[in-house]
Write an enzyme that holds these catalytic residues in place. Structure first.
Site, short mmCIF file in Angstrom:
data_model
loop_
_atom_site.label_atom_id
_atom_site.label_comp_id
_atom_site.label_asym_id
_atom_site.label_seq_id
_atom_site.Cartn_x
_atom_site.Cartn_y
_atom_site.Cartn_z
N LYS A 112 13.28 -49.36 0.20
CA LYS A 112 12.94 -48.75 1.50
C LYS A 112 13.88 -48.44 2.44
O LYS A 112 14.17 -47.51 3.37
CB LYS A 112 11.82 -49.62 2.29
CG LYS A 112 10.70 -49.88 1.79
CD LYS A 112 9.69 -48.82 1.29
CE LYS A 112 8.11 -49.22 0.94
NZ LYS A 112 8.18 -49.70 -0.60
C1 LIG Z 1 7.51 -49.31 -1.70
C2 LIG Z 1 7.94 -49.81 -3.11
C3 LIG Z 1 7.83 -49.01 -4.13
C4 LIG Z 1 6.71 -47.93 -4.25
O1 LIG Z 1 7.47 -46.79 -3.51
P1 LIG Z 1 6.67 -45.45 -3.46
O2 LIG Z 1 6.90 -45.07 -2.07
O3 LIG Z 1 5.16 -45.87 -3.62
O4 LIG Z 1 7.25 -44.59 -4.41
C5 LIG Z 1 8.40 -49.70 -5.40
N1 LIG Z 1 8.91 -50.85 -5.36
C6 LIG Z 1 9.34 -51.54 -4.20
C7 LIG Z 1 10.10 -52.60 -4.25
C8 LIG Z 1 9.01 -50.95 -2.94
O5 LIG Z 1 9.13 -51.72 -1.76
#
Ligand SMILES: *Cc1c(COP(=O)(O)O)cnc(C)c1O
Length: 466
Positions: A112
């Site tokens: 993120k």
């Molecule tokens: C948010 C997140 C994801 C999934 O991201 P998407 O936006 O659904 O593709 C995968 N792994 C981690 C560690 C995350 O924080």
């Protein structure tokens, strides 16, 4: 660059408006009217550049004319200077032809940060340009909250109110949020579940006078700027693995379709990407849709990869828009039907195009734990459960004879962020990196509130009014 809504009935906007607006007025999501192209010579140039330089080149057409290259470059450079690895998004080989794309070297240890570190700076810049302000309100079950807080802390023009369900996030996740001591960050522990938190946020947004008075804004992954920022590491990874001369495939752990969508955008821009593999945990709406052509909601079941415990994949709408030939009105009708019936049959040509560009697979909890253990045994490396979902699928579902291109597996969290599951699978407790080592000793800043809209609205008014 102009942006249109996937539902075809909202004003056409430029980047600055799309950035602050989030959702389109017709309920759709904003997408570029056309995708900028990356040429073979662009890709060759990128081989000699640093991450932030490639990012500026890739993102410049998306942000023009709201933001010039000279305005963008320092924001990008500053955003990625917060990453503790000199490559920003480093690549490491696990086995022959198999690579991990390490997306977790930002301040809060999940992927993120790649998008949100830039988003916070873009917000601040755009708000200053307009002489305006915004109140960002969000709900989090974990990773988004801390990444948004780190991205927005101490930024002029932004107040951030982040709701989390009291007692229902991990100790590390809570402390990553509440130990931030900044006057514009307001952590709220709600006496309720994550769904209660989300409902409260939705209710605040639905209160139009309040929304306008406070200039409410959102940081969730419906914001196009997040998708754009994520396209960059598909470009840098492909170039490192031989693009433009050689194609590469990616396997991506996903729930909300945010990460893998950015891979599709990079492919549409001209990056030679062969397969994009969608990897889900047992909350597998995307995999079922790919297999059956029927997109239907099941109950969410908790897993060891909680950032993907999702049943409605909001960014999938952006892909459906591409797959149906960019026709907003029929997509709006489809999405309305999906909302009421919790199920939607994809048209046969849409399904065929989905399968032409993507593979999909889901991993069981047993497979995820086994993958975490086997990677540790084979390479003395700890991977987090989200990464292990993708590794499981990349290995189990490889074509007979193996992938014909290098396969790059997205590693979306530092193992210490989900240390309990890693410990359970391997017997080893992953160590927090030095930047977070003192987390347990820092003071926490949070307000506990009941699950009540009026109380929350009064709190936001008192803390964030200008
Ligand atoms: C948010 C997140 C994801 C999934 O991201 P998407 O936006 O659904 O593709 C995968 N792994 C981690 C560690 C995350 O924080």
């Amino acid at each position: 660059m102009r942006y249109v809504s996937t539902r075809g009935d909202a004003p056409v906007l430029d980047f600055g408006d799309v950035l602050l607006e989030g959702l389109a007025a017709d309920g759709g999501l904003y997408v570029p009217r056309e995708f900028p192209a990356l040429s073979v010579s662009d890709l060759r140039d990128f081989a000699g550049l640093e991450y932030h330089e490639v990012a500026t080149r890739v993102l410049a057409p998306f942000v023009a004319p709201s933001l010039s290259v000279d305005g963008l470059a320092p924001l990008v450079q500053d955003a990625y200077a917060t990453f503790t690895h000199s490559d920003v998004v480093p690549l490491s080989a696990l086995a022959a032809g198999e690579h991990l794309v390490e997306l977790f070297w930002g301040p809060t240890l999940s992927f993120k940060d790649v998008a949100l570190q830039l988003l916070g700076r873009l917000f601040e810049h755009e708000l200053a340009r307009r002489g305006s302000f915004m109140t960002v309100v969000g709900a989090t079950s974990g990773d988004t909250g801390s990444a948004a807080i780190e991205a927005c802390r101490d930024r002029a023009g932004i107040e951030l109110v982040m709701l989390h369900p009291a007692g229902r996030v991990t100790e590390i996740q809570r402390r990553q949020m509440t130990t931030v001591d900044s006057p514009n960050i307001h952590n709220v522990a709600i006496d309720g579940t994550f769904d209660d938190c989300q409902d409260l946020v939705k209710a605040l947004f639905a209160d139009r006078p309040f929304r306008e008075r406070m200039r409410l804004g959102a940081v969730n992954s419906i914001n196009w700027a997040r998708v754009a920022a994520q396209t960059v590491y598909y470009v840098t990874t492909a170039v490192r693995l031989g693009a433009p001369e050689r194609a590469v495939s990616f396997c991506v752990p996903t729930g909300n379709f945010g990460n893998v969508l950015a891979g599709d955008v990079a492919r549409r821009m001209g990056v030679p990407i062969d397969r994009l593999v969608i990897a889900t945990n047992h909350n597998d709406i995307l995999t079922r849709t790919h297999r059956t052509g029927e997109m239907s909601i099941n109950e969410v079941r908790p897993s060891t990869s909680p950032a993907m415990d999702i049943q409605v994949s909001s960014n999938f709408e952006r892909l459906l828009f591409e797959l149906n030939g960019r026709r907003g009105a029929p997509l709006a009708a489809d999405m309305a039907r999906f909302r009421t019936e919790e199920s939607l049959a994809l048209a046969s040509e849409v399904l065929a195009r989905l399968r032409a560009g993507f593979d999909a697979g889901s991993a069981t909890e047993e497979e995820v734990a086994a993958t975490v253990a086997s990677v540790n045994e084979a390479s003395s490396r700890l991977v987090d459960p989200h990464t292990a979902v993708a590794l499981t699928v990349a290995r189990r579902d490889a074509p007979v004879g193996g992938w014909t291109t290098p396969i790059a597996v997205m590693s979306t969290a530092h193992p210490a962020k989900f240390g309990e599951a890693v410990l359970e699978a391997t017997g080893i407790e992953p160590e927090l990196p030095p930047t977070l080592a003192g987390l347990a000793d820092r003071d926490e800043h949070l307000t506990s509130l009941p699950n009540d809209l009026v109380t929350l609205r009064d709190f936001v008014t008192a803390r964030c009014s200008r």
